[in-house]
Design a protein around this motif. Sequence first.
Motif, mmCIF file in Angstrom:
data_model
loop_
_atom_site.group_PDB
_atom_site.id
_atom_site.type_symbol
_atom_site.label_atom_id
_atom_site.label_comp_id
_atom_site.label_asym_id
_atom_site.label_seq_id
_atom_site.Cartn_x
_atom_site.Cartn_y
_atom_site.Cartn_z
ATOM 1 N N PHE A 26 45.598 35.479 37.272
ATOM 2 C CA PHE A 26 44.434 34.647 36.928
ATOM 3 C C PHE A 26 43.786 35.128 35.628
ATOM 4 O O PHE A 26 43.477 34.317 34.756
ATOM 5 N N SER A 27 43.565 36.415 35.498
ATOM 6 C CA SER A 27 42.915 36.918 34.290
ATOM 7 C C SER A 27 43.795 36.786 33.060
ATOM 8 O O SER A 27 43.297 36.566 31.958
ATOM 9 N N ILE A 30 46.283 32.176 33.982
ATOM 10 C CA ILE A 30 45.895 30.985 34.737
ATOM 11 C C ILE A 30 44.555 30.433 34.263
ATOM 12 O O ILE A 30 44.433 29.235 33.978
ATOM 13 N N MET A 31 43.547 31.279 34.149
ATOM 14 C CA MET A 31 42.233 30.787 33.730
ATOM 15 C C MET A 31 42.278 30.258 32.300
ATOM 16 O O MET A 31 41.647 29.253 31.983
ATOM 17 N N MET A 46 40.656 24.334 39.816
ATOM 18 C CA MET A 46 40.064 25.535 40.401
ATOM 19 C C MET A 46 39.401 25.219 41.738
ATOM 20 O O MET A 46 39.438 26.049 42.650
ATOM 21 N N ILE A 49 42.309 25.285 44.079
ATOM 22 C CA ILE A 49 42.753 26.668 44.270
ATOM 23 C C ILE A 49 41.811 27.403 45.214
ATOM 24 O O ILE A 49 42.246 28.130 46.123
ATOM 25 N N THR A 137 36.180 35.029 35.115
ATOM 26 C CA THR A 137 37.321 35.768 34.582
ATOM 27 C C THR A 137 36.966 37.231 34.361
ATOM 28 O O THR A 137 37.781 38.125 34.640
ATOM 29 N N ASN A 140 36.915 38.800 37.735
ATOM 30 C CA ASN A 140 38.282 38.836 38.241
ATOM 31 C C ASN A 140 39.062 39.976 37.592
ATOM 32 O O ASN A 140 39.868 40.632 38.244
#
Length: 167
Positions: A26-27, A30-31, A46, A49, A137, A140
């Motif tokens: 994610f970091s 994905i983000m 999101m 998710i 983020t 995360n």
Amino acid sequence: MSPLVFYLAHFAVLAYALVGGVFLAFSDFIMRSLSLTSGHGGAEAMQVINREVFRWVFMALFLGLAAVSLVLIVHAALWLDGTPATLIVTAGLVYLLGCFAVTVVFNVPMNEALAGMDLSQTSTQSYWTGTYLPRWTFWNTVRTIACGLSAALLLFGLTTLSQLLPA
């Protein structure tokens, strides 16, 4: 260290790394990918998710590691001493504070706020780009680092412990 806790600790090293790997994805990309979608695509993805994350595999690891971390902390504090105890206790505390608590205090409230937003509203896009993406983020990434650090500390603790045991 009891054999059960010894094997549980080995499982925890792997589980810390697996959970950290999800957060790393994610970091890392994905983000960023979601931020590049047009319109409300990223926010909508999101929202989906955040609903799907409650599937049993990830949540079993994530929540189970909180309990396992507590077991490791208590066992190491009561039954071990020296460097192995310090490393194992620290590994559990890093997960509990840097991953589990960060999730509860920072990421989940942002997820809940996003879940309640109407994608057709401009305020949703503003929240998504101005608040959610950068803050979520950041926290995360804290979780990613905490999981990796927990895995490393526990691995070093187990290695140090095994070197102290008679052959």
